[in-house]
Design a protein around this motif. Structure first.
Motif, PDB file in Angstrom:
ATOM      1  N   VAL A  24      -7.409  -1.758  51.554  1.00 46.10           N
ATOM      2  CA  VAL A  24      -7.133  -0.602  50.734  1.00 46.10           C
ATOM      3  C   VAL A  24      -8.068  -0.482  49.739  1.00 46.10           C
ATOM      4  O   VAL A  24      -8.294  -1.553  49.108  1.00 46.10           O
ATOM      5  CB  VAL A  24      -5.575  -0.696  50.327  1.00 46.10           C
ATOM      6  CG1 VAL A  24      -5.341   0.025  49.366  1.00 46.10           C
ATOM      7  CG2 VAL A  24      -4.645  -0.722  51.384  1.00 46.10           C
ATOM      8  N   ALA A  65      -3.438   3.384  45.749  1.00 43.61           N
ATOM      9  CA  ALA A  65      -2.154   3.219  46.523  1.00 43.61           C
ATOM     10  C   ALA A  65      -0.882   3.893  45.537  1.00 43.61           C
ATOM     11  O   ALA A  65      -0.893   3.766  44.513  1.00 43.61           O
ATOM     12  CB  ALA A  65      -1.775   1.850  46.702  1.00 43.61           C
ATOM     13  N   MET A  72      -2.519  -5.479  48.912  1.00 43.51           N
ATOM     14  CA  MET A  72      -1.865  -4.469  49.746  1.00 43.51           C
ATOM     15  C   MET A  72      -2.258  -4.504  50.982  1.00 43.51           C
ATOM     16  O   MET A  72      -1.204  -4.425  52.007  1.00 43.51           O
ATOM     17  CB  MET A  72      -2.355  -2.916  49.404  1.00 43.51           C
ATOM     18  CG  MET A  72      -1.247  -2.560  48.202  1.00 43.51           C
ATOM     19  SD  MET A  72       0.151  -2.109  48.824  1.00 43.51           S
ATOM     20  CE  MET A  72      -0.088  -0.587  49.791  1.00 43.51           C
ATOM     21  N   PRO A  73      -3.334  -4.678  51.380  1.00 48.16           N
ATOM     22  CA  PRO A  73      -3.670  -4.771  53.097  1.00 48.16           C
ATOM     23  C   PRO A  73      -2.966  -5.785  53.776  1.00 48.16           C
ATOM     24  O   PRO A  73      -2.520  -5.510  54.847  1.00 48.16           O
ATOM     25  CB  PRO A  73      -5.262  -5.138  53.142  1.00 48.16           C
ATOM     26  CG  PRO A  73      -5.709  -4.864  51.792  1.00 48.16           C
ATOM     27  CD  PRO A  73      -4.598  -4.932  50.776  1.00 48.16           C
ATOM     28  N   LEU A 114       0.761  -4.112  54.225  1.00 50.28           N
ATOM     29  CA  LEU A 114       1.136  -3.042  54.930  1.00 50.28           C
ATOM     30  C   LEU A 114       0.291  -3.340  56.537  1.00 50.28           C
ATOM     31  O   LEU A 114       0.954  -2.476  57.328  1.00 50.28           O
ATOM     32  CB  LEU A 114      -0.192  -1.847  54.412  1.00 50.28           C
ATOM     33  CG  LEU A 114       0.227  -1.428  53.098  1.00 50.28           C
ATOM     34  CD1 LEU A 114      -0.717  -0.600  52.388  1.00 50.28           C
ATOM     35  CD2 LEU A 114       1.582  -0.381  53.045  1.00 50.28           C
ATOM     36  N   HIS A 115      -0.452  -4.235  56.768  1.00 42.17           N
ATOM     37  CA  HIS A 115      -0.914  -4.402  58.043  1.00 42.17           C
ATOM     38  C   HIS A 115      -0.713  -5.585  58.462  1.00 42.17           C
ATOM     39  O   HIS A 115      -1.448  -6.379  59.402  1.00 42.17           O
ATOM     40  CB  HIS A 115      -2.517  -3.934  57.943  1.00 42.17           C
ATOM     41  CG  HIS A 115      -2.960  -2.623  57.358  1.00 42.17           C
ATOM     42  ND1 HIS A 115      -2.161  -1.628  58.009  1.00 42.17           N
ATOM     43  CD2 HIS A 115      -3.589  -2.281  56.581  1.00 42.17           C
ATOM     44  CE1 HIS A 115      -2.511  -0.512  57.102  1.00 42.17           C
ATOM     45  NE2 HIS A 115      -3.611  -0.931  56.297  1.00 42.17           N
ATOM     46  N   ALA A 125      -0.453  -4.752  63.231  1.00 42.31           N
ATOM     47  CA  ALA A 125      -1.242  -3.550  63.183  1.00 42.31           C
ATOM     48  C   ALA A 125      -0.757  -2.383  63.463  1.00 42.31           C
ATOM     49  O   ALA A 125       0.052  -2.336  64.623  1.00 42.31           O
ATOM     50  CB  ALA A 125      -2.421  -3.840  64.069  1.00 42.31           C
ATOM     51  N   PRO A 126      -0.341  -1.441  62.686  1.00 42.72           N
ATOM     52  CA  PRO A 126       0.274  -0.344  62.884  1.00 42.72           C
ATOM     53  C   PRO A 126      -0.462   0.751  63.845  1.00 42.72           C
ATOM     54  O   PRO A 126      -1.717   0.797  63.722  1.00 42.72           O
ATOM     55  CB  PRO A 126       0.829   0.456  61.573  1.00 42.72           C
ATOM     56  CG  PRO A 126      -0.733  -0.113  60.824  1.00 42.72           C
ATOM     57  CD  PRO A 126      -1.040  -1.152  61.301  1.00 42.72           C
ATOM     58  N   ARG A 127       0.283   1.809  64.293  1.00 42.44           N
ATOM     59  CA  ARG A 127      -0.392   2.861  64.962  1.00 42.44           C
ATOM     60  C   ARG A 127      -0.574   3.984  63.856  1.00 42.44           C
ATOM     61  O   ARG A 127       0.310   4.182  63.324  1.00 42.44           O
ATOM     62  CB  ARG A 127       0.483   3.321  66.291  1.00 42.44           C
ATOM     63  CG  ARG A 127      -0.420   3.968  67.135  1.00 42.44           C
ATOM     64  CD  ARG A 127       0.444   4.432  68.441  1.00 42.44           C
ATOM     65  NE  ARG A 127       1.651   5.606  67.984  1.00 42.44           N
ATOM     66  CZ  ARG A 127       1.343   6.767  68.218  1.00 42.44           C
ATOM     67  NH1 ARG A 127       0.321   7.377  68.392  1.00 42.44           N
ATOM     68  NH2 ARG A 127       2.312   7.704  67.841  1.00 42.44           N
ATOM     69  N   ILE A 128      -1.965   4.344  63.927  1.00 44.58           N
ATOM     70  CA  ILE A 128      -2.253   5.484  63.079  1.00 44.58           C
ATOM     71  C   ILE A 128      -2.479   6.623  63.655  1.00 44.58           C
ATOM     72  O   ILE A 128      -3.250   6.588  64.661  1.00 44.58           O
ATOM     73  CB  ILE A 128      -3.427   4.784  62.168  1.00 44.58           C
ATOM     74  CG1 ILE A 128      -2.992   3.665  61.178  1.00 44.58           C
ATOM     75  CG2 ILE A 128      -3.668   6.188  61.119  1.00 44.58           C
ATOM     76  CD1 ILE A 128      -4.486   3.148  60.470  1.00 44.58           C
ATOM     77  N   ILE A 144       2.537   5.763  60.347  1.00 43.20           N
ATOM     78  CA  ILE A 144       1.316   5.928  59.445  1.00 43.20           C
ATOM     79  C   ILE A 144       0.539   7.262  59.830  1.00 43.20           C
ATOM     80  O   ILE A 144       0.126   7.515  61.166  1.00 43.20           O
ATOM     81  CB  ILE A 144       0.369   4.765  59.504  1.00 43.20           C
ATOM     82  CG1 ILE A 144       1.331   3.582  58.996  1.00 43.20           C
ATOM     83  CG2 ILE A 144      -0.664   4.934  58.457  1.00 43.20           C
ATOM     84  CD1 ILE A 144       0.416   2.335  58.868  1.00 43.20           C
ATOM     85  N   LEU A 148      -5.285  -5.486  45.475  1.00 47.45           N
ATOM     86  CA  LEU A 148      -5.719  -5.592  46.831  1.00 47.45           C
ATOM     87  C   LEU A 148      -4.979  -6.608  47.740  1.00 47.45           C
ATOM     88  O   LEU A 148      -5.656  -6.463  48.929  1.00 47.45           O
ATOM     89  CB  LEU A 148      -7.279  -6.419  46.454  1.00 47.45           C
ATOM     90  CG  LEU A 148      -8.403  -5.609  46.112  1.00 47.45           C
ATOM     91  CD1 LEU A 148      -9.536  -6.495  45.640  1.00 47.45           C
ATOM     92  CD2 LEU A 148      -8.912  -4.665  47.374  1.00 47.45           C
ATOM     93  N   LEU A 164       0.762   1.171  41.075  1.00 48.71           N
ATOM     94  CA  LEU A 164      -0.431   0.906  41.589  1.00 48.71           C
ATOM     95  C   LEU A 164      -0.774  -0.237  41.940  1.00 48.71           C
ATOM     96  O   LEU A 164      -0.761  -1.568  41.562  1.00 48.71           O
ATOM     97  CB  LEU A 164      -1.607   1.172  40.703  1.00 48.71           C
ATOM     98  CG  LEU A 164      -1.462   2.657  40.088  1.00 48.71           C
ATOM     99  CD1 LEU A 164      -2.297   2.838  38.768  1.00 48.71           C
ATOM    100  CD2 LEU A 164      -1.974   3.891  41.184  1.00 48.71           C
ATOM    101  N   LEU A 165      -1.037  -0.486  43.367  1.00 49.68           N
ATOM    102  CA  LEU A 165      -0.891  -1.898  44.091  1.00 49.68           C
ATOM    103  C   LEU A 165      -2.392  -2.675  43.862  1.00 49.68           C
ATOM    104  O   LEU A 165      -3.438  -1.890  43.692  1.00 49.68           O
ATOM    105  CB  LEU A 165      -0.657  -1.884  45.475  1.00 49.68           C
ATOM    106  CG  LEU A 165       0.799  -1.047  45.725  1.00 49.68           C
ATOM    107  CD1 LEU A 165       1.041  -1.226  47.095  1.00 49.68           C
ATOM    108  CD2 LEU A 165       1.946  -1.889  44.814  1.00 49.68           C
TER     109      LEU A 165
END
Lengths: 346, 184
Positions: free
Chosen positions: A277, A282, B11-12, B15-16, B19-22, A322, B9, B6-7
């Motif tokens: 990110v 964000a 965050m990754p 969020l992941h 592993a999500p489908r984008i 997403i 670093l 405001l997040l």
């Protein structure tokens, strides 16, 4: 008459669930027929939603309608939305309508314009026989839609203007599932639909007893648009030396419950790639209606760790997965080439 | 609501974790195709048409706000049914149906708890609610003289009190009417 034997578990659950981001307050209003008096059940905030309750107000001979409303203040304007209603009376069929979508984050059913939802209608108490009045043999199931208009959020709309899409007769005591692959809210661009769909069950008028047509149960789902957005400040194929430029993120119709961010990864754009990110990009939302935002992102050089081709993707994470709203691929070369020669002099 | 965060670093990782489908955001063309397919597969179309008169003849459920009085004071707002307020001193006129921006909407028990200083409740019976029995004259006189706002409640919940109805007279009690005589 004894206290109304209706179990208000479903209503109570909704009425006491944690209010969404402190923006909604739910209330139960009981309307008595034929007198017309109205009663607000004194539901405490600490009420146990797992404990079914009974209405404290006995039901009159003409029946009673239980209405579950949600209230929200938008600036100086109060908005009320009817979440669900149930009419209860002697010898009247009983129906429930339950809408489920992939978004479980809100007590008010809602979904996005590109996502499916399901409506489950349950009817009990129907009778059969030659001497049974028609009103006890079947109920009617209706589907209404109403657009909020461009940019609208459903504040103080005239719901009598909703358009009836269908009306069908249900004659069996059973669960009646209806699956909707997509919304039916009128919209020139289907991805930008904003509005609501209401599913309701009505009794038939009973000529013998004089009971009028009544809504036995109903529920509404809100449809919100698909988000769009863009990354400005970098152009496709741009060559960058040294410092990365300021980015401007233009974000439209972000889903009320969503996290939107820019991710960076090395190489060309490949859908499905997971990167890191970009710091400061964000945005987390926990709202009741879609949002528009413009974000400025600066001082994010650490996201691009080495020279070469890089891709930035603008992503939004919602209860539906997403989605990529935009992307840009660029080249960066921070290294300095020193060209020269050295000589010595005796 | 200010819900922008405001997040960092970090965050990754959040969020992941899996592993999500984008996917690319859906387009109008894709939805139009889905819409056509959905119309053909609509299970409601297999059901018989609704019976009875057109639903447009049925009056929809009126808005809650239009059927309520809105009490606002000290950053809090609560609704009570119309006809639940039995006494409304003029001193509190600005607290009724005058919603103030920024006020938090709460349920009646919480509002009453915080506003007992200027609100009094009067427990009424079901017969009084329906207008079948009058509220005792002495009690009416008392709350009319009260400097507090008086709200009718039934087992703690605000309730509308319907106007007193004339009792239905039995046939034997009906006054006899004298038919006018007509000359032959």
């Amino acid at each position: 008459m004894k206290a109304s034997p209706i179990r208000l578990l479903g209503f109570a659950l909704l009425a006491t669930a944690p209010v969404q981001a402190q923006t909604y307050t739910n209330l139960i209003r009981q309307v008595q027929f034929p007198g017309g008096s109205e009663y607000d059940m004194p539901v405490e905030n600490n009420y146990d939603p797992n404990d079914p309750t009974r209405s404290l107000m006995p039901i009159d001979p003409g029946g009673a309608r239980f209405e579950l409303w949600t209230m929200r203040a938008s600036g100086a304007t109060l908005t009320n939305i009817l979440l669900s209603s149930t009419y209860v009376a002697t010898y009247m069929p009983v129906a429930t309508v339950a809408i489920t979508s992939e978004d479980q984050t809100s007590e008010l059913p809602r979904t996005r314009a590109d996502r499916p939802f399901r409506v489950m209608v349950n009817v009990i108490g129907l009778l059969s026989g030659a001497t049974v009045p028609d009103a006890s043999k079947s109920v009617n199931f209706y589907h209404h839609v109403q657009s909020y208009g461009e940019g609208g959020v459903g504040t103080n709309i005239d719901r009598t203007q909703a358009v009836q899409l269908s009306g069908n007769s249900l004659t069996t005591v059973d669960d009646h599932p209806f699956n909707y692959a997509i919304h039916s809210v009128p919209s020139a661009d289907l991805t930008k639909a904003r509005g609501e769909e209401r599913f309701s069950v009505y009794s038939l008028a009973d000529v013998d007893s004089g009971a009028p047509i009544s809504e036995l149960a109903g529920q509404t789902i809100q449809i919100w648009p698909v988000a769009d957005g863009a990354i400005a400040g970098l152009t496709q194929g741009q060559n960058i030396k040294f410092r990365l430029p300021q980015l401007t993120l233009t974000l439209n119709d972000l889903y009320p419950s969503s996290t939107t961010y820019v991710q960076a990864y090395k190489g060309p754009a490949v859908l499905g790639t997971v990167g890191t990110v970009v710091p400061g990009s964000a945005l987390v939302l926990n709202e009741s209606v879609p949002q528009n935002r413009i974000l400025m992102v600066d001082n994010y050089d650490e996201a691009v760790s080495e020279d070469g081709q890089w891709t930035f993707e603008l992503l939004t994470s919602t209860p539906f997965g997403i989605d990529r709203l935009g992307h840009v691929t660029f080249n960066i070369n921070r290294s300095l080439d020193f060209r020269g020669s050295s000589t010595t002099i005796e | 609501m200010k819900s922008i965060l405001l997040l960092s670093l970090m965050m990754p990782l959040a969020l992941h974790a899996q592993a999500p489908r984008i996917r690319d955001a859906t387009t109008h063309e894709e939805l139009a195709k889905t819409h056509r397919q959905a119309q053909q597969a609509n299970s409601a179309q297999k059901l018989p048409e609704a019976k009875g008169p057109d639903l447009s003849t049925v009056k929809p459920i009126p808005d809650l706000i239009s059927r309520s009085d809105i009490l606002t004071f000290n950053g809090m707002t609560a609704l009570v049914p119309k006809r639940a307020i039995l006494n409304q001193p003029t001193a509190f006129a600005t607290r009724i149906n005058n919603f103030q921006q920024g006020s938090q909407i709460v349920r009646w028990p919480e509002f009453y708890e915080k506003n007992r200083g200027w609100i009094t409740t009067l427990e009424v019976t079901r017969a009084q609610v329906e207008g079948k029995e009058p509220i005792d004259e002495k009690i009416v006189e008392k709350y009319r003289k009260s400097s507090n706002l008086v709200v009718a409640t039934f087992k703690g919940g605000p309730v509308s009190v319907m106007p007193l109805r004339e009792p239905e007279k039995k046939e034997s009690e009906q006054p006899k009417t004298i038919q006018p005589t007509t000359k032959p």
